[in-house]
Enzyme design. Structure first.
Site, PDB file in Angstrom:
ATOM      1  N   ASP A 225      22.265  66.632  14.494  1.00  0.00           N
ATOM      2  CA  ASP A 225      23.131  67.587  13.811  1.00  0.00           C
ATOM      3  C   ASP A 225      23.164  67.325  12.305  1.00  0.00           C
ATOM      4  O   ASP A 225      24.230  67.226  11.708  1.00  0.00           O
ATOM      5  CB  ASP A 225      24.537  67.467  14.421  1.00  0.00           C
ATOM      6  CG  ASP A 225      25.516  68.490  13.883  1.00  0.00           C
ATOM      7  OD1 ASP A 225      25.085  69.599  13.552  1.00  0.00           O
ATOM      8  OD2 ASP A 225      26.714  68.158  13.792  1.00  0.00           O
TER       9      ASP A 225
ATOM     10  N   ASN B 172      22.136  56.602  18.515  1.00  0.00           N
ATOM     11  CA  ASN B 172      23.337  57.449  18.558  1.00  0.00           C
ATOM     12  C   ASN B 172      23.218  58.482  19.662  1.00  0.00           C
ATOM     13  O   ASN B 172      22.278  59.296  19.664  1.00  0.00           O
ATOM     14  CB  ASN B 172      23.533  58.179  17.236  1.00  0.00           C
ATOM     15  CG  ASN B 172      24.778  59.062  17.266  1.00  0.00           C
ATOM     16  OD1 ASN B 172      25.900  58.553  17.308  1.00  0.00           O
ATOM     17  ND2 ASN B 172      24.592  60.379  17.289  1.00  0.00           N
ATOM     18  N   GLU B 173      24.163  58.439  20.580  1.00  0.00           N
ATOM     19  CA  GLU B 173      24.318  59.462  21.618  1.00  0.00           C
ATOM     20  C   GLU B 173      23.037  59.794  22.379  1.00  0.00           C
ATOM     21  O   GLU B 173      22.739  60.986  22.597  1.00  0.00           O
ATOM     22  CB  GLU B 173      24.911  60.736  21.029  1.00  0.00           C
ATOM     23  CG  GLU B 173      26.300  60.550  20.469  1.00  0.00           C
ATOM     24  CD  GLU B 173      27.034  61.858  20.241  1.00  0.00           C
ATOM     25  OE1 GLU B 173      26.391  62.917  20.194  1.00  0.00           O
ATOM     26  OE2 GLU B 173      28.274  61.814  20.134  1.00  0.00           O
TER      27      GLU B 173
ATOM     28  N   ASN C 218      31.789  58.032  20.860  1.00  0.00           N
ATOM     29  CA  ASN C 218      32.024  59.271  20.099  1.00  0.00           C
ATOM     30  C   ASN C 218      32.767  60.231  21.029  1.00  0.00           C
ATOM     31  O   ASN C 218      32.237  60.571  22.100  1.00  0.00           O
ATOM     32  CB  ASN C 218      30.700  59.930  19.712  1.00  0.00           C
ATOM     33  CG  ASN C 218      29.931  59.135  18.665  1.00  0.00           C
ATOM     34  OD1 ASN C 218      30.429  58.147  18.129  1.00  0.00           O
ATOM     35  ND2 ASN C 218      28.723  59.586  18.372  1.00  0.00           N
TER      36      ASN C 218
ATOM     37  N   TYR D  35      35.350  63.841  21.372  1.00  0.00           N
ATOM     38  CA  TYR D  35      35.859  65.052  20.711  1.00  0.00           C
ATOM     39  C   TYR D  35      36.878  65.782  21.574  1.00  0.00           C
ATOM     40  O   TYR D  35      36.885  67.000  21.635  1.00  0.00           O
ATOM     41  CB  TYR D  35      34.679  65.952  20.329  1.00  0.00           C
ATOM     42  CG  TYR D  35      33.872  65.361  19.174  1.00  0.00           C
ATOM     43  CD1 TYR D  35      34.250  65.613  17.864  1.00  0.00           C
ATOM     44  CD2 TYR D  35      32.784  64.538  19.405  1.00  0.00           C
ATOM     45  CE1 TYR D  35      33.539  65.071  16.799  1.00  0.00           C
ATOM     46  CE2 TYR D  35      32.069  63.987  18.356  1.00  0.00           C
ATOM     47  CZ  TYR D  35      32.448  64.260  17.044  1.00  0.00           C
ATOM     48  OH  TYR D  35      31.747  63.706  15.999  1.00  0.00           O
TER      49      TYR D  35
ATOM     50  N   GLU E 261      33.156  58.039  16.486  1.00  0.00           N
ATOM     51  CA  GLU E 261      33.295  59.422  16.019  1.00  0.00           C
ATOM     52  C   GLU E 261      34.478  60.066  16.718  1.00  0.00           C
ATOM     53  O   GLU E 261      34.615  59.973  17.945  1.00  0.00           O
ATOM     54  CB  GLU E 261      32.048  60.279  16.341  1.00  0.00           C
ATOM     55  CG  GLU E 261      30.852  59.992  15.473  1.00  0.00           C
ATOM     56  CD  GLU E 261      29.655  60.905  15.762  1.00  0.00           C
ATOM     57  OE1 GLU E 261      29.855  62.046  16.240  1.00  0.00           O
ATOM     58  OE2 GLU E 261      28.525  60.457  15.526  1.00  0.00           O
TER      59      GLU E 261
ATOM     60  N   LYS F 250      33.310  68.767   9.419  1.00  0.00           N
ATOM     61  CA  LYS F 250      34.271  67.767   9.902  1.00  0.00           C
ATOM     62  C   LYS F 250      34.636  66.743   8.842  1.00  0.00           C
ATOM     63  O   LYS F 250      35.338  65.771   9.121  1.00  0.00           O
ATOM     64  CB  LYS F 250      33.729  67.073  11.155  1.00  0.00           C
ATOM     65  CG  LYS F 250      33.591  68.028  12.350  1.00  0.00           C
ATOM     66  CD  LYS F 250      33.334  67.318  13.655  1.00  0.00           C
ATOM     67  CE  LYS F 250      33.079  68.310  14.761  1.00  0.00           C
ATOM     68  NZ  LYS F 250      31.788  69.024  14.645  1.00  0.00           N
TER      69      LYS F 250
END
Ligand code: GCB
Length: 592
Positions: free
Chosen positions: A162, A413-414, A467, A469, A504, A568
Site C-alpha cells: 500500500d 510485513n503482513e 497490525n 484495524y 499498526e 492515516k
C-alpha cells in the site's frame, strides 16, 4: 561493507546533483550500449530522488522498466595509488552500473548499498563516465513482490503493498578512495555490568598481511577511554555512559591498520553501549522495561518521493520530539543510513524492517480481498523468492548491525501466515536472521487475516508485532463493538507470554473534516479511534508498544479507498498536525 567516510586515510566525493536521465521505453539501452557514450536524448534528473514525481509527466510517474542515469566525474588527482570505489547507497529496485564502457556491478534489492572497486578503470585527475541502468519492475521473485500482467492495453505492473512504487537513485552515490590495505568490515557488540561497559569488536580487512589492528575508544568529548589490539577483542569502559532511549550517547571506536607507527587505514565506527533483551512479556533496553510510543513511517515526501532529504528528516524527528514519540518502524523497507545515524545520535528507538511486504494474496493495498493468486506456490512466492528474501535479511543486518538505535528486526510485513506454506517459507528465514545477528530479537508483523489462534509463523518470533484495524477495516464506525472484539483477540495473544507491540492501528482522516458526531474520515473519529485502542492496550500488560499508522499521509497506488494516497497520517503529507496529533502529544508527553 563500510559506509564511505572521510578519515586520515580515506576520502569521499559525493556524486549527488543533476544526472542525465532517460526512460528506456523500448528496452534498447543495453543492446545499443547507452553506457558507451553520452546518454542519447537525455533529460535531467536530481539525485537523490525518486524519478516519478520530479518529471511532472504521467508517463514517467507510472513508468515500469529500465531507466538510465549518467554523469561524468573527475577522479581527484590526489587519489593516485589508492583503491577507488564507486558506492551506491541504494538503487530501487535493482541496477547495473558501468564505468566508461565497462560493466562493474549489478545489485538486486532497492534499499541496501552496493559498491564496486573501479581502480583499474580510472586515472586520478581524469574524468570517467558513470552510467546506471535502474529497473523498477517487480515479480514474484523480487522483494517486495509484484507481477506484470498482460492487459488489453498492454503489460501492467501490479503489486500488493500500500505505497507507491517510487524508484530511482534514492540515496547518495559516492566515489571514494581507500588504501590498498584496508578495513572491510567492523562489528561491535556492547554490554555492561554495574558501571563498567564493554565493547566487543571484530574487524575484517583486505590486503592486510603483516599489518596489525589497533583500536581506540573515545567518549563524546573525544577523551580516550580504552585501547585494544588485534582483529577481535573486548574493550572495557569504566564509568560507562549508556546509550538510552531519548539520550543517544555515542562513543567513537577508531579502528586502525598499522605497521609500527605507520597507519595504513583508519575508520571510525560510532558505538552506543546498551543491551536489548526480551524477558517473558517484557522488552528490556538496559534492563529496563521499554514502552514503544511512535509510528509506522514511510520515506515519502512531495516531489522527491522516497529520495532522502536531510531537511525533511530533521523536521520529522523534531515532530517526534514535539509529540513525545520515542520510536518507529522502518515500514516497509530499510531506510536511509542517514536516518539511522540520526536516531543513534538522538536516542530514537528503531524496529528495522526488510522490504518483504505484499507476500499475501488475501490483501491488496492494505485492503482485504483475494488477489487471484496463491501466495506460496512454485509459480508465485517460491524457493527463489525465499533466497532473495534471505539475502535481503542478510544485507539489512550487515548494513545496520552496529546501530544502537536498532533494537529489533522485522523480517516481513503482513505476509500470509496461517498456512503450511507460510510456515515452511518463514521458519528458515528466522534462522537466517538469528545467524546474521544473534544479539537482537527477531519478529515479523502479523496481519488481521491470521488472528490469534490461526497464525503459524508468530511461534518463531521473540516478539509479537500486530497490525490491527478494529474500528476501521472491520467494525467500521462502530467503536463499541471494535473495542470488545479487539480486547478479546489481544487477551488471546497475551496468553503467549511474549511482548506485544501494536505495530499498526489507524484511521484514514481528511484534515479539516470535522463532526460533533464522529464518523470515519473526520478528525474527531481519528481521536475516538485512538482513544478506544489505548483503553484496550492499557488493560493488557503484555502490550509494550503502540505505533500509530501512520506518522504522515503518503502516496499509494490509486484505489477507491485512497484519496490522493493513504490518509492515516497523524500529520498531513506536508507535516501539518491533524487534531489527533494534539491528543497523542497529551498521551505521550508527561509534561504536556
Ligand atoms: C496495513 C499495511 C500498511 C497499509 C495499512 C493501511 O496493514 O501494513 O502498509 O498502509 O494497512 O492503511 O491499510
Amino acid at each position: 561493507m563500510l559506509r564511505p567516510q572521510d578519515t586520515a586515510t580515506r576520502e569521499t566525493k559525493r556524486l549527488d546533483g543533476i544526472w542525465a536521465f532517460r526512460l528506456d521505453t523500448d528496452s534498447r539501452g543495453r543492446a545499443d550500449s547507452w553506457y558507451a557514450a553520452p546518454l542519447p536524448d537525455a533529460g535531467e534528473m536530481a539525485v537523490p530522488a525518486s524519478f516519478n514525481d520530479v518529471s511532472a509527466d504521467a508517463a514517467v510517474r507510472d513508468y515500469v522498466g529500465d531507466v538510465w542515469y549518467q554523469r561524468t566525474v573527475r577522479v581527484p588527482r590526489g587519489w593516485a595509488g589508492q583503491r577507488v570505489v564507486l558506492h551506491f547507497e541504494s538503487a530501487t529496485h535493482r541496477a547495473t552500473v558501468w564505468v566508461d564502457d565497462h560493466e562493474v556491478t549489478s545489485h538486486e534489492g532497492g534499499y541496501t548499498p552496493f559498491e564496486a572497486d573501479v581502480t583499474e578503470l580510472v586515472t586520478p585527475g581524469s574524468e570517467v563516465r558513470v552510467t546506471a541502468c535502474v529497473n523498477n519492475s517487480l515479480s514474484f521473485q523480487t522483494i517486495p513482490p509484484g507481477v506484470i500482467e498482460q492487459t488489453p492495453a498492454g503489460p501492467a505492473q501490479r503489486y500488493w503493498h500500500d505505497f507507491f512504487n517510487y524508484a530511482g537513485l534514492h540515496r547518495s552515490v559516492w566515489l571514494t578512495a581507500r588504501p590498498q590495505a584496508h578495513l572491510t568490515d567492523i562489528t561491535v557488540v556492547t554490554d555492561y555490568a554495574g558501571t563498567t561497559g564493554s565493547v566487543r569488536y571484530t574487524v575484517e580487512a583486505d590486503a592486510a598481511d603483516g599489518l596489525e589492528v589497533r583500536t581506540v575508544l573515545r567518549d563524546a568529548t573525544g577523551t580516550e577511554v580504552a585501547t585494544g589490539s588485534g582483529a577481535a577483542g573486548t574493550l572495557t569502559v569504566p564509568d560507562v555512559t549508556l546509550w538510552q532511549p531519548g539520550r543517544g550517547y555515542l562513543y567513537a571506536l577508531e579502528v586502525r591498520l598499522v605497521r609500527g607507527d605507520e597507519v595504513h587505514d583508519s575508520y571510525v565506527q560510532t558505538v552506543g553501549i546498551r543491551t536489548v533483551e526480551v524477558r517473558g512479556a517484557e522488552f528490556l533496553i538496559n534492563g529496563e522495561p521499554f514502552y514503544f510510543k511512535g509510528f509506522g513511517k514511510h520515506e515519502d515526501i512531495p516531489v522527491t518521493g522516497k529520495g532522502h532529504d536531510n531537511a525533511w528528516m530533521v523536521h520529522d524527528f523534531r515532530l517526534f520530539g514535539w509529540i513525545g514519540a520515542n520510536s518507529f518502524r522502518t515500514s516497509h523497507y530499510p531506510y536511509s543510513e542517514d536516518v539511522l545515524d540520526h536516531c543513534d545520535r538522538h536516542g530514537i528507538v528503531v524496529i528495522d524492517e526488510t522490504a518483504a511486504v505484499g507476500l499475501n494474496m488475501g490483501l491488496g493495498g492494505g485492503i482485504f480481498g483475494s488477489q487471484g493468486y496463491t501466495t506460496f506456490s512454485p509459480e508465485t512466492v517460491n524457493d527463489t523468492t525465499q533466497q532473495v528474501h534471505a539475502q535481503a535479511i542478510r544485507e539489512l543486518v550487515a548494513r545496520d548491525k552496529n546501530h544502537p538505535c536498532v533494537v529489533l528486526w522485522s523480517i516481513a510485513n503482513e505476509p500470509e501466515s496461517d498456512t503450511q506454506g507460510a510456515e515452511d517459507y518463514f521458519r528458515p528465514l528466522f534462522d537466517v536472521a538469528r545467524e546474521a545477528d544473534p544479539t537482537r530479537p527477531v519478529g515479523f508483523v502479523n496481519v488481521m487475516l491470521a488472528p490469534y489462534g490461526k497464525c503459524r509463523v508468530s511461534q518463531f518470533g521473540d516478539v509479537l508485532m500486530l497490525n490491527r484495524y478494529y474500528g476501521w477495516y472491520v467494525n467500521t464506525g462502530d467503536l463499541a463493538n471494535a473495542e470488545i472484539a479487539w480486547r478479546t483477540e489481544l487477551e488471546g495473544w497475551a496468553s503467549e507470554n511474549k511482548p506485544i507491540i501494536i505495530t499498526e492501528y489507524g484511521a484514514d482522516t481528511l484534515t479539516g473534516l470535522h463532526a460533533v458526531a464522529p464518523q470515519p474520515w473526520d478528525e474527531e473519529y481519528q481521536i475516538a479511534y485512538l482513544e478506544m485502542n489505548h483503553r484496550v492496550f492499557d488493560s493488557i500488560p503484555a502490550v509494550v508498544g503502540e505505533h500509530v499508522w501512520n506518522f504522515a499521509d503518503f502516496q499509494t497506488t490509486p484505489g477507491i479507498m485512497r484519496v490522493d494516497g493513504n490518509k492515516k497520517g497523524v500529520f498531513t503529507r506536508e507535516r501539518d498536525p491533524k487534531s489527533a496529533a494534539f491528543y497523542l502529544r497529551k498521551r505521550w508527553r508527561e509534561d504536556a
